[in-house]
Design an enzyme around this catalytic site. Structure first.
Site, PDB file in Angstrom:
ATOM      1  N   ARG A 130       0.877  -1.183   0.000  1.00  0.00           N
ATOM      2  CA  ARG A 130       0.000   0.000   0.000  1.00  0.00           C
ATOM      3  C   ARG A 130       0.906   1.222   0.000  1.00  0.00           C
ATOM      4  O   ARG A 130       1.705   1.369  -0.920  1.00  0.00           O
ATOM      5  CB  ARG A 130      -0.944  -0.087   1.205  1.00  0.00           C
ATOM      6  CG  ARG A 130      -2.177   0.770   1.121  1.00  0.00           C
ATOM      7  CD  ARG A 130      -3.213   0.439   2.178  1.00  0.00           C
ATOM      8  NE  ARG A 130      -2.749   0.668   3.538  1.00  0.00           N
ATOM      9  CZ  ARG A 130      -3.493   0.471   4.628  1.00  0.00           C
ATOM     10  NH1 ARG A 130      -4.734   0.043   4.518  1.00  0.00           N
ATOM     11  NH2 ARG A 130      -3.018   0.707   5.831  1.00  0.00           N
ATOM     12  N   ARG A 156      -0.047   0.223  17.519  1.00  0.00           N
ATOM     13  CA  ARG A 156      -1.128   1.041  16.909  1.00  0.00           C
ATOM     14  C   ARG A 156      -2.402   0.211  16.935  1.00  0.00           C
ATOM     15  O   ARG A 156      -2.597  -0.656  16.095  1.00  0.00           O
ATOM     16  CB  ARG A 156      -0.796   1.371  15.448  1.00  0.00           C
ATOM     17  CG  ARG A 156       0.368   2.271  15.210  1.00  0.00           C
ATOM     18  CD  ARG A 156       0.368   2.740  13.746  1.00  0.00           C
ATOM     19  NE  ARG A 156       0.180   1.661  12.803  1.00  0.00           N
ATOM     20  CZ  ARG A 156       1.166   0.961  12.261  1.00  0.00           C
ATOM     21  NH1 ARG A 156       2.419   1.218  12.543  1.00  0.00           N
ATOM     22  NH2 ARG A 156       0.900  -0.017  11.404  1.00  0.00           N
TER      23      ARG A 156
HETATM   24  C1  LIG Z   1      -1.819   1.812   9.418  1.00  0.00           C
HETATM   25  C2  LIG Z   1      -2.748   1.216  10.439  1.00  0.00           C
HETATM   26  N1  LIG Z   1      -2.306   0.995  11.680  1.00  0.00           N
HETATM   27  C3  LIG Z   1      -3.087   0.460  12.648  1.00  0.00           C
HETATM   28  C4  LIG Z   1      -4.392   0.118  12.377  1.00  0.00           C
HETATM   29  C5  LIG Z   1      -5.244  -0.463  13.493  1.00  0.00           C
HETATM   30  O1  LIG Z   1      -5.640  -1.786  13.217  1.00  0.00           O
HETATM   31  P1  LIG Z   1      -6.522  -2.594  14.281  1.00  0.00           P
HETATM   32  O2  LIG Z   1      -7.834  -1.922  14.354  1.00  0.00           O
HETATM   33  O3  LIG Z   1      -6.601  -3.959  13.710  1.00  0.00           O
HETATM   34  O4  LIG Z   1      -5.787  -2.546  15.573  1.00  0.00           O
HETATM   35  C6  LIG Z   1      -4.896   0.321  11.092  1.00  0.00           C
HETATM   36  C7  LIG Z   1      -6.287  -0.067  10.787  1.00  0.00           C
HETATM   37  O5  LIG Z   1      -6.658  -0.524   9.774  1.00  0.00           O
HETATM   38  C8  LIG Z   1      -4.054   0.881  10.096  1.00  0.00           C
HETATM   39  O6  LIG Z   1      -4.480   1.098   8.845  1.00  0.00           O
END
Ligand SMILES: Cc1ncc(COP(=O)(O)O)c(C=O)c1O
Length: 377
Positions: free
Chosen positions: A143, A227
């Protein structure tokens, strides 16, 4: 978002509503930090997956999150306008005017390609101000980002721009919720890039790779920040795997029964008459339809009087019909997502039924369904 009104009070005002429990987000955030032993960037993009970004961000910060992450600049602006001053990263691409706003609002941007580098550097120079950025690597997601092996030359170029302050470096996992060889490969590529940057004295302060799934299943991806979106909301990492008991869902979707009638046997229900009563049946009407974001598939259930009741006939745009085991008074609470007595319907159940992700189901709940904050304990 209406604050602190009870389900009972909500019923007097709304035919259907979503309840968000900020205490659940706060506690879940605390658990993430404790369970992973890592500082937390709370991901609140897409209105915190339909839960309400401002309330979720405030609750996550109260639970110890040190960073917030969003996808678009407009989402960052809304958080700043709500008075949230925490470190804030925009994970996606931004426009020229948004770069200027980020400079003024001290929002951190994602540096993901050379075009962004030129734009950011030019706007920061013009403003005479430092612009904070996190460098984005593509370790296998395909991406945004520069390839991991280009990390050093790219970071070297960025370091030449004195107005750019490269505070972080990150990448995103593609299949962390599965056992898959790409997981270790992505972790290896990220670690190799970090080592190379360290060797060149270019390693930024914050390195982050893990989303919810990686934070839990792949501890080596935790680095300096996890994150996390799903788990702070109490949403399962995978629909088929419950979260540890200390995590609880932050969202419930409720409505009130607006009609309850005894229909004679052989009576067709709804568009297309796909359901016909087998004998005398009590059929209720709930003011929720596919126009509110409920997916138009057969097999839905709702909770009424603590019992699971099947939705019958096709969903309408604004209403659904439900077969009731006995008559219920108009105004009776109906739960579409959440708990009622000993029964519950989780987002994971909707996701499995609708063949969607859980976040798909929560973000689809239409803006016309008001969100109110409550305690869901
Ligand atoms: C770049 C990025 N980091 C972290 C996340 C968080 O993912 P999750 O909700 O599975 O913890 C996302 C969600 O799609 C994301 O696009």
């Amino acid at each position: 978002m209406r604050e602190g009104i009870s389900s009972g009070a909500a019923k007097a005002v709304h035919p259907t509503w979503v309840e968000i429990d900020p205490a659940a987000v706060e506690e879940n955030s605390r658990h993430v930090i404790r369970d992973t032993g890592t500082p937390l960037m709370a991901i609140v993009k897409a209105d915190a997956y339909g839960h309400g970004a401002v309330d979720v961000a405030k609750a996550a910060l109260a639970g110890g999150a040190t960073w917030l992450g969003v996808a678009r600049y407009g989402e960052a602006r809304a958080l700043r306008q709500a008075g949230i001053q925490a470190p804030l990263l925009v994970l996606g691409a931004v426009t020229t005017t948004e770069v200027d706003e980020a400079l003024a609002q001290e929002v951190t941007l994602t540096l993901h390609n050379r075009e962004a580098l030129s734009l950011y550097a030019a706007r920061a120079r013009a403003a005479g101000q430092p612009l904070r950025v996190h460098l984005k690597l593509d370790t296998g997601m395909g991406r945004l980002g520069v390839l991991a092996e280009e990390a050093v030359p790219f970071a070297t170029e960025a370091a030449r721009e004195t107005r750019l302050q490269v505070d972080g470096i990150f990448s995103h996992m593609a299949v962390a919720d599965e056992v898959h060889p790409l997981n270790d490969l992505q972790a290896d590529r990220f670690e190799a890039a970090l080592r190379a940057l360290e060797g060149a004295s270019l390693r930024p302060r914050w390195a982050h790779l893990a989303n919810s799934a990686a934070a839990y299943f792949l501890p080596r991806t935790r680095h300096d920040l996890v994150r996390v979106g799903n788990v702070i909301l109490g949403i399962r990492i995978r629909p088929d795997r419950p979260l540890p008991v200390q995590y609880r869902p932050a969202l419930a979707w409720k409505a009130q029964l607006v009609s309850c009638r005894r229909l004679p046997g052989g009576w067709g229900v709804g568009y297309g008459q796909t359901y016909v009563t087998r004998g005398d049946e009590f059929v209720g009407v709930v003011p929720v339809g596919y126009g509110d974001g409920l997916a138009r598939v057969p097999g839905h259930h709702v909770l009424i009087g603590g019992e699971r009741c099947p939705v019958v006939g096709q969903l309408c745009l604004d209403q659904l019909m439900v077969r009731l085991p006995r008559p219920f008074p108009v105004g009776e609470e109906v739960v579409l997502v959440g708990r009622q007595g000993a029964e519950s319907i989780g987002l994971h159940e909707l996701a499995i039924l609708c063949r969607m992700t859980q976040v798909d189901c929560s973000t689809r709940i239409h803006a016309r369904v008001p969100r109110i904050t409550v305690s869901l304990r």
